[in-house]
Structure formats: structure tokens, C-alpha cells
Design a protein around this motif. Structure first.
Motif, PDB file in Angstrom:
ATOM      1  N   ARG A 170      45.135  83.823  73.540  1.00 39.26           N
ATOM      2  CA  ARG A 170      45.176  85.043  72.724  1.00 39.26           C
ATOM      3  C   ARG A 170      44.664  86.205  73.574  1.00 39.26           C
ATOM      4  O   ARG A 170      44.115  85.995  74.663  1.00 39.26           O
ATOM      5  CB  ARG A 170      44.316  84.870  71.470  1.00 39.26           C
ATOM      6  CG  ARG A 170      42.868  84.514  71.774  1.00 39.26           C
ATOM      7  CD  ARG A 170      42.075  84.228  70.524  1.00 39.26           C
ATOM      8  NE  ARG A 170      40.694  83.861  70.835  1.00 39.26           N
ATOM      9  CZ  ARG A 170      40.295  82.613  71.072  1.00 39.26           C
ATOM     10  NH1 ARG A 170      41.171  81.612  71.033  1.00 39.26           N
ATOM     11  NH2 ARG A 170      39.028  82.357  71.350  1.00 39.26           N
ATOM     12  N   PRO A 171      44.820  87.440  73.111  1.00 36.42           N
ATOM     13  CA  PRO A 171      44.294  88.581  73.867  1.00 36.42           C
ATOM     14  C   PRO A 171      42.796  88.442  74.092  1.00 36.42           C
ATOM     15  O   PRO A 171      42.073  87.879  73.278  1.00 36.42           O
ATOM     16  CB  PRO A 171      44.622  89.774  72.973  1.00 36.42           C
ATOM     17  CG  PRO A 171      45.797  89.331  72.162  1.00 36.42           C
ATOM     18  CD  PRO A 171      45.585  87.867  71.911  1.00 36.42           C
ATOM     19  N   LEU A 172      42.323  88.962  75.223  1.00 35.74           N
ATOM     20  CA  LEU A 172      40.903  88.856  75.542  1.00 35.74           C
ATOM     21  C   LEU A 172      40.424  90.110  76.266  1.00 35.74           C
ATOM     22  O   LEU A 172      41.231  90.911  76.757  1.00 35.74           O
ATOM     23  CB  LEU A 172      40.617  87.611  76.391  1.00 35.74           C
ATOM     24  CG  LEU A 172      41.355  87.441  77.732  1.00 35.74           C
ATOM     25  CD1 LEU A 172      40.785  88.315  78.835  1.00 35.74           C
ATOM     26  CD2 LEU A 172      41.308  85.984  78.165  1.00 35.74           C
ATOM     27  N   ALA A 173      39.119  90.249  76.320  1.00 35.52           N
ATOM     28  CA  ALA A 173      38.480  91.316  77.083  1.00 35.52           C
ATOM     29  C   ALA A 173      37.605  90.660  78.146  1.00 35.52           C
ATOM     30  O   ALA A 173      36.750  89.827  77.824  1.00 35.52           O
ATOM     31  CB  ALA A 173      37.638  92.202  76.168  1.00 35.52           C
ATOM     32  N   GLU A 227      50.543  87.608  76.928  1.00 39.72           N
ATOM     33  CA  GLU A 227      49.290  88.305  77.228  1.00 39.72           C
ATOM     34  C   GLU A 227      48.469  87.607  78.315  1.00 39.72           C
ATOM     35  O   GLU A 227      47.624  88.236  78.956  1.00 39.72           O
ATOM     36  CB  GLU A 227      48.433  88.429  75.959  1.00 39.72           C
ATOM     37  CG  GLU A 227      48.985  89.352  74.896  1.00 39.72           C
ATOM     38  CD  GLU A 227      49.933  88.642  73.946  1.00 39.72           C
ATOM     39  OE1 GLU A 227      50.313  89.264  72.945  1.00 39.72           O
ATOM     40  OE2 GLU A 227      50.285  87.473  74.211  1.00 39.72           O
ATOM     41  N   ALA A 228      48.695  86.296  78.515  1.00 39.82           N
ATOM     42  CA  ALA A 228      47.894  85.564  79.496  1.00 39.82           C
ATOM     43  C   ALA A 228      48.129  86.094  80.901  1.00 39.82           C
ATOM     44  O   ALA A 228      47.176  86.394  81.641  1.00 39.82           O
ATOM     45  CB  ALA A 228      48.214  84.075  79.422  1.00 39.82           C
ATOM     46  N   LEU A 229      49.392  86.205  81.297  1.00 41.86           N
ATOM     47  CA  LEU A 229      49.695  86.716  82.632  1.00 41.86           C
ATOM     48  C   LEU A 229      49.277  88.176  82.766  1.00 41.86           C
ATOM     49  O   LEU A 229      48.773  88.591  83.816  1.00 41.86           O
ATOM     50  CB  LEU A 229      51.176  86.544  82.942  1.00 41.86           C
ATOM     51  CG  LEU A 229      51.669  85.090  83.047  1.00 41.86           C
ATOM     52  CD1 LEU A 229      53.171  85.046  83.257  1.00 41.86           C
ATOM     53  CD2 LEU A 229      50.952  84.367  84.180  1.00 41.86           C
ATOM     54  N   ALA A 230      49.471  88.956  81.711  1.00 41.06           N
ATOM     55  CA  ALA A 230      49.068  90.364  81.750  1.00 41.06           C
ATOM     56  C   ALA A 230      47.560  90.487  81.921  1.00 41.06           C
ATOM     57  O   ALA A 230      47.074  91.358  82.663  1.00 41.06           O
ATOM     58  CB  ALA A 230      49.517  91.065  80.475  1.00 41.06           C
ATOM     59  N   ALA A 231      46.790  89.608  81.276  1.00 41.31           N
ATOM     60  CA  ALA A 231      45.331  89.665  81.389  1.00 41.31           C
ATOM     61  C   ALA A 231      44.884  89.323  82.796  1.00 41.31           C
ATOM     62  O   ALA A 231      43.955  89.947  83.341  1.00 41.31           O
ATOM     63  CB  ALA A 231      44.695  88.709  80.385  1.00 41.31           C
ATOM     64  N   VAL A 255      44.060  89.435  89.649  1.00 45.59           N
ATOM     65  CA  VAL A 255      44.474  88.166  90.257  1.00 45.59           C
ATOM     66  C   VAL A 255      45.727  88.384  91.094  1.00 45.59           C
ATOM     67  O   VAL A 255      46.679  89.031  90.657  1.00 45.59           O
ATOM     68  CB  VAL A 255      44.712  87.099  89.168  1.00 45.59           C
ATOM     69  CG1 VAL A 255      45.352  85.841  89.766  1.00 45.59           C
ATOM     70  CG2 VAL A 255      43.401  86.753  88.477  1.00 45.59           C
ATOM     71  N   THR A 256      45.722  87.818  92.300  1.00 47.65           N
ATOM     72  CA  THR A 256      46.868  87.917  93.206  1.00 47.65           C
ATOM     73  C   THR A 256      47.536  86.575  93.446  1.00 47.65           C
ATOM     74  O   THR A 256      48.753  86.491  93.595  1.00 47.65           O
ATOM     75  CB  THR A 256      46.422  88.493  94.562  1.00 47.65           C
ATOM     76  OG1 THR A 256      45.395  87.649  95.118  1.00 47.65           O
ATOM     77  CG2 THR A 256      45.897  89.911  94.418  1.00 47.65           C
ATOM     78  N   HIS A 257      46.728  85.511  93.530  1.00 49.10           N
ATOM     79  CA  HIS A 257      47.221  84.166  93.849  1.00 49.10           C
ATOM     80  C   HIS A 257      46.975  83.254  92.650  1.00 49.10           C
ATOM     81  O   HIS A 257      45.848  83.188  92.139  1.00 49.10           O
ATOM     82  CB  HIS A 257      46.505  83.607  95.073  1.00 49.10           C
ATOM     83  CG  HIS A 257      46.855  84.296  96.360  1.00 49.10           C
ATOM     84  ND1 HIS A 257      46.613  85.635  96.561  1.00 49.10           N
ATOM     85  CD2 HIS A 257      47.414  83.818  97.510  1.00 49.10           C
ATOM     86  CE1 HIS A 257      47.005  85.960  97.797  1.00 49.10           C
ATOM     87  NE2 HIS A 257      47.502  84.885  98.387  1.00 49.10           N
ATOM     88  N   LEU A 258      48.018  82.528  92.252  1.00 48.51           N
ATOM     89  CA  LEU A 258      47.951  81.735  91.024  1.00 48.51           C
ATOM     90  C   LEU A 258      48.443  80.315  91.287  1.00 48.51           C
ATOM     91  O   LEU A 258      49.551  80.108  91.782  1.00 48.51           O
ATOM     92  CB  LEU A 258      48.819  82.386  89.950  1.00 48.51           C
ATOM     93  CG  LEU A 258      48.575  82.002  88.493  1.00 48.51           C
ATOM     94  CD1 LEU A 258      47.187  82.440  88.048  1.00 48.51           C
ATOM     95  CD2 LEU A 258      49.633  82.638  87.597  1.00 48.51           C
ATOM     96  N   ALA A 296      38.500  81.688  81.873  1.00 48.16           N
ATOM     97  CA  ALA A 296      38.716  81.962  80.450  1.00 48.16           C
ATOM     98  C   ALA A 296      38.944  80.617  79.777  1.00 48.16           C
ATOM     99  O   ALA A 296      39.616  79.757  80.339  1.00 48.16           O
ATOM    100  CB  ALA A 296      39.912  82.884  80.243  1.00 48.16           C
ATOM    101  N   PHE A 297      38.388  80.445  78.574  1.00 42.03           N
ATOM    102  CA  PHE A 297      38.460  79.121  77.949  1.00 42.03           C
ATOM    103  C   PHE A 297      38.575  79.260  76.441  1.00 42.03           C
ATOM    104  O   PHE A 297      37.587  79.284  75.718  1.00 42.03           O
ATOM    105  CB  PHE A 297      37.215  78.306  78.318  1.00 42.03           C
ATOM    106  CG  PHE A 297      37.388  76.817  78.170  1.00 42.03           C
ATOM    107  CD1 PHE A 297      38.467  76.159  78.741  1.00 42.03           C
ATOM    108  CD2 PHE A 297      36.446  76.071  77.480  1.00 42.03           C
ATOM    109  CE1 PHE A 297      38.604  74.781  78.617  1.00 42.03           C
ATOM    110  CE2 PHE A 297      36.582  74.695  77.352  1.00 42.03           C
ATOM    111  CZ  PHE A 297      37.667  74.045  77.922  1.00 42.03           C
ATOM    112  N   HIS A 298      39.808  79.342  75.975  1.00 40.65           N
ATOM    113  CA  HIS A 298      40.081  79.416  74.545  1.00 40.65           C
ATOM    114  C   HIS A 298      40.250  77.993  74.016  1.00 40.65           C
ATOM    115  O   HIS A 298      41.355  77.472  73.899  1.00 40.65           O
ATOM    116  CB  HIS A 298      41.335  80.256  74.294  1.00 40.65           C
ATOM    117  CG  HIS A 298      41.131  81.710  74.567  1.00 40.65           C
ATOM    118  ND1 HIS A 298      42.167  82.611  74.695  1.00 40.65           N
ATOM    119  CD2 HIS A 298      39.989  82.434  74.731  1.00 40.65           C
ATOM    120  CE1 HIS A 298      41.680  83.817  74.926  1.00 40.65           C
ATOM    121  NE2 HIS A 298      40.369  83.733  74.955  1.00 40.65           N
TER     122      HIS A 298
END
Length: 331
Positions: free
Chosen positions: A14-17, A59-63, A69-72, A293-295
Motif C-alpha cells: 500500500r502507499p507509504l511514507a 505504488e511499490a515501484l514508485a515509492a 533506489v537505482t538497483h533492484l 519496508a514490511f507490510h
């Protein structure tokens, strides 16, 4: 020396800050790494599990991009939550979002290929356990570095399990499957699929599949010709009985990878952070970076077990050297 920050795994539902402390760690870094713990499922894709499925929303990739982040890495046990279509959709979406992506692909060659940006090559591998169909070969899958487990037992205990397998018909059933070609011939005795060996047990032994290590070595060698530094990402679920400690096999594997020419190793999978190991040639391995991040729906259960899954770590490499920094995990 440019600044590099390697985070752990990002499970974003989900969206996050992002916490300000996390943003501060990533700020000014030319290279920021993390492992995407999820799957960008295409429309109509079928989930391959009945539990612990992690579809990653747009939203995950956008966050992650917003964090810098550059390398995934996508070499993990959730990129295949929605089968081969999910693996390919995740890779395509991450590349379209501008990330240097490694660890899974349309075949074994693509899955093993380093992703290079800003002078840093990312090579990513999944240590499993992983079903055969999710491992890249002629078709899609993850890049494997399979870790095999066997149980070492004293002679009398070993003989007893072998006798039980014969008495129940398991040994005969396994032999028939090998004869027909369903399964590969085992390297020694086994008990209901668990490899056995005689020794000063009882204890577990873990070994790396030689062909997978050779493939990883070739990828590292190729990456060194094109990049200034090589970062190897390892995801695994061969956890120690005490989750607050790294598994015994991991330090040896990380040291071997550093010896193959990698400058950095970032391990993740267990939702907790561990320490660093220095390589003989000056490289460094983070044995566990935990979460970025850990939802999770299991936060209360983790807390009851005494596991702080919201305290991750980041491997920071800059002109001052290499060090671990605490990470406030986004929830």
C-alpha cells in the motif's frame, strides 16, 4: 569513492511514507540497492500459492524510485507468486520504471545477467528453497544459487531411518520415480526426500549446487570487465533455528562469493538484520539486512516471538569505508 547504500527487502502492499532517517541514508548516494519482495501481477494471472502471496501495487515501484533506489533484485520467493507471467511482468515493470534489475528473466541467461549502472554491477540469486518450475532454464524463472540440505546422523540412527523408509515403501517409491525419470538419482541415502549422511551428528549440513556457483562466478567475472564494483544479492529462506542469528552456512557462502571477485554481498530473506563479514581481498558481506519496508499481517505474532521485524539495516559504503547503519522500517 562514490557512496553506495544497500537496503534489505521491501514488501510494499500500500502507499507509504519513508521515515526521514531512511531518506537521509539514501540521500546523496549514487547507488541505492534493495530487494523487491513481491510480484507485479499482470491482469488475469493465477496465484501459485494459497497463503503468503505478495502482489506489489504500482505504488511499490514508485515509492522505491522516490527513495532513490537505482538497483533492484527480483531473485526471491515472491516474484513467482503469480507464476511465469508474474515473473516477466515484474521484470518488465521494474525496468520500465528505470531500475537496473537483476535476478530473474525469460531464460537462464537473462536471469543471471548483471544489471549495471553508475559503475556498479548487480548480480542477484535466489538460494531457495524454490520449486523447479520457478527456476530459470529454457523458460522464465529466477537465477538460482541452490543450497542443498542434508541430515548427518550417527550410524545406528541412519540405519534406523533407512529401515523405516524400506518398511513403509518410501524407498521403493523413490527408486521407481528415479527409474522412470521423474526425479534425479540421489547422491546417497534419503528419508522422505531429506538427504542423509553418516557422521558425528545429529546435525544439518548445507552445500551449494556446484553448477549454480559456476554460473554465479561467470557472471561476476563478466561484470568485473564492465563495472567498477560488483554487488551480489542473495535471498534465502534456509533460516537458523534461532531467527535472531544468521544460519551457519551463510558466512562460508558469502566469503566464497567475495573470493570469486565480488566487492559486496547483500543477503536478505529473514526479516531481521545481522552483522558484517570481511573478505580476504577487502570485500564485505552483510549477512542479513532485514527489512526496508514490511507490510505484514503478522506483526503481532512476530512481536510475541521476540522478533523486531521493524529494525532493519543498511550497508553503507563510501570514502570512510563500509559499515552498517540502522534502518527504521516503513510500515
Amino acid at each position: 569513492m562514490s557512496r553506495l547504500v544497500a537496503f534489505g527487502q521491501a514488501l510494499i502492499r500500500r502507499p507509504l511514507a519513508w521515515p526521514e532517517e531512511t531518506r537521509a541514508l539514501a540521500a546523496g548516494a549514487e547507488v541505492v540497492f534493495c530487494n523487491l519482495e513481491g510480484c507485479v501481477a499482470p491482469p488475469g494471472a493465477t496465484r501459485m500459492k494459497t497463503k503468503t502471496v505478495h502482489p506489489a501495487p504500482a505504488e511499490a515501484l514508485a515509492a522505491l524510485a522516490d527513495l532513490g533506489v537505482t538497483h533492484l533484485s527480483i531473485a526471491n520467493n515472491h516474484v513467482w507468486d503469480y507464476g511465469h507471467p508474474g515473473i516477466l511482468a515484474t521484470r518488465d515493470a521494474a525496468r520500465a520504471a528505470g531500475f537496473a534489475v537483476a535476478g530473474a528473466g525469460r531464460d537462464a541467461a537473462e536471469a543471471a545477467r548483471p544489471a549495471i549502472r553508475a559503475g556498479v554491477a548487480l548480480v542477484a540469486a535466489d538460494c531457495g528453497p524454490t520449486p523447479d518450475w520457478a527456476i530459470a532454464g529454457e523458460g522464465p524463472g529466477v537465477n538460482p544459487l541452490r543450497v542443498r540440505r542434508r541430515l548427518v546422523l550417527p550410524g545406528p540412527d541412519l540405519a534406523r531411518l533407512i529401515a523405516i523408509a524400506r518398511a513403509t515403501g518410501e524407498a521403493q517409491r523413490a527408486a521407481r520415480r528415479v527409474a522412470i525419470g521423474y526425479d534425479a538419482a540421489p547422491q546417497g541415502p534419503s528419508f522422505y526426500g531429506l538427504a542423509l549422511a553418516e557422521g558425528d551428528g545429529p546435525r544439518e549440513e548445507h552445500t551449494v549446487e556446484p553448477a549454480d556457483l559456476d554460473r554465479l562466478a561467470a557472471a561476476i567475472e563478466g561484470a568485473r570487465r564492465e563495472a567498477d564494483r560488483v554487488l551480489v544479492s542473495l535471498h534465502h529462506h534456509h533460516w537458523a533455528p534461532d531467527w535472531t542469528l544468521p544460519p551457519g552456512w551463510l558466512e562460508d557462502v558469502c566469503t566464497r562469493i567475495l573470493g570469486l571477485g565480488a566487492d559486496l554481498v547483500a543477503a536478505h530473506g529473514p526479516p531481521v538484520a545481522y552483522g558484517l563479514v570481511d573478505g580476504a581481498a577487502g570485500g564485505v558481506a552483510a549477512l542479513g539486512l532485514g527489512n526496508l519496508a514490511f507490510h505484514t499481517a503478522r506483526a503481532e505474532r512476530y512481536a510475541r516471538e521476540g522478533l523486531d521485524v521493524f529494525a532493519g539495516a543498511a550497508l553503507v559504503v563510501d570514502g570512510a569505508g563500509s559499515r552498517l547503519a540502522p534502518v527504521a522500517v516503513a510500515r
